[in-house]
Design an enzyme around this catalytic site. Structure first.
Site, PDB file in Angstrom:
ATOM      1  N   HIS A   1       3.091  -2.346   4.321  1.00 63.21           N
ATOM      2  CA  HIS A   1       3.334  -0.912   4.104  1.00 63.21           C
ATOM      3  C   HIS A   1       4.846  -0.701   3.998  1.00 63.21           C
ATOM      4  CE1 HIS A   1      -0.761  -0.531   5.865  1.00 63.21           C
ATOM      5  NE2 HIS A   1      -0.825   0.493   5.055  1.00 63.21           N
TER       6      HIS A   1
ATOM      7  N   HIS B   1      -5.543   3.295  -4.991  1.00 58.99           N
ATOM      8  CA  HIS B   1      -5.635   3.558  -3.548  1.00 58.99           C
ATOM      9  C   HIS B   1      -6.111   4.994  -3.313  1.00 58.99           C
ATOM     10  CE1 HIS B   1      -4.923   2.357   0.529  1.00 58.99           C
ATOM     11  NE2 HIS B   1      -3.796   3.008   0.717  1.00 58.99           N
TER      12      HIS B   1
ATOM     13  N   ASP C   1       0.813  -1.215   0.000  1.00 62.73           N
ATOM     14  CA  ASP C   1       0.000   0.000   0.000  1.00 62.73           C
ATOM     15  C   ASP C   1       0.843   1.259   0.000  1.00 62.73           C
ATOM     16  OD1 ASP C   1      -2.262  -1.538   0.091  1.00 62.73           O
ATOM     17  OD2 ASP C   1      -3.162  -0.451   1.772  1.00 62.73           O
TER      18      ASP C   1
HETATM   19 ZN   LIG Z   1      -2.804   3.580   2.500  1.00 67.08          ZN
END
Ligand SMILES: [Zn+2]
Length: 235
Positions: free
Chosen positions: A201, A105, A54
């Site tokens: 992440h 996203h 992400d």
């Molecule tokens: Zn995010």
């Protein structure tokens, strides 16, 4: 007009949802939304897993992630932020060029709670255009920022037949796990099941431990018989 009618139709469902789940749980639930198709894991008996990354792209991190994936010959799925992609289109082109999947996203990474339909359309469509400009030609799935979605976003995605992708394994969500690459690996190896979608992440300086965990994580999962695919490749 259509939105107003749809809004009335779902009012009852919203009230029931609030009663059944509580507001916070409703907007954050990984496996539930009021409209449309949401995937947190794919039902399969095959030992297959999708690694998803992400945020970003970002010059401090994306190349390193791509280098590991290339060395290990693993396809990944990158849920990119439109604003970051606009700032670093060359990183987007590298992601697409190396055969990875790119998901949407949103443009600004705002929490998609109590936002208007017009705002949502702009967030998704601007980012779609940037993703297409990387050369990526596959299905563009969507992952809401912070996993938050309420009314306008899922309604837009359902109307446009877009798939929402969440996850079932999230090592970064526990501060104790996230503090140590070895613990991130252990968490993922312990929680992955056939068809799992792992959320990582790895971007920005804060993603250091996730970046360091990636190579060992891939090796350990392979040792257990897992193969890697993109989100769309899961089926
Ligand atoms: Zn995010």
């Amino acid at each position: 007009m259509r939105w107003r009618v749809a809004g009335r139709l779902v009012a009852g469902a919203v009230v029931l949802g609030l009663l059944a789940f509580g507001f916070r749980e409703l907007v954050s639930a990984r496996g539930f939304q009021l409209f449309g198709d949401l995937t947190e894991r794919v039902e399969t008996s095959e030992k297959v897993v999708a690694l998803t990354f992400d945020d970003g792209p970002h010059p401090a991190s994306t190349a390193e992630v791509l280098d590991v994936l290339r060395e290990k010959r693993v396809p990944g799925t990158f849920f990119l932020i439109g604003r970051d992609l606009a700032a670093h289109p060359e990183l987007g082109r590298r992601i697409a060029g190396e055969g990875h999947e790119i998901g949407n996203h949103t443009y600004s990474h705002e929490r998609m709670v109590f936002v208007t339909p017009g705002f949502v359309a702009g967030e998704i469509e601007r980012t779609d255009s940037l993703i297409r400009a990387t050369g990526f030609r596959g299905e563009i799935t969507v992952r809401p920022p912070h996993g938050k979605k309420f009314l306008a976003l899922p309604h837009y995605l359902a109307e446009h037949h877009r798939r929402t992708i969440t996850w079932d394994v999230e090592p970064n969500s526990s501060a104790a796990v996230d503090a140590d690459p070895a613990r991130i690996v252990e968490h993922v190896v312990r929680h992955v099941r056939p068809g799992s979608i792992v959320l990582l992440h790895p971007h920005y300086p804060s993603g250091r431990n996730s970046r360091d965990s990636l190579g060992p994580m891939i090796d350990r999962l392979r040792d257990q018989g897992y193969r890697f695919t993109t989100v769309s490749g899961l089926g």
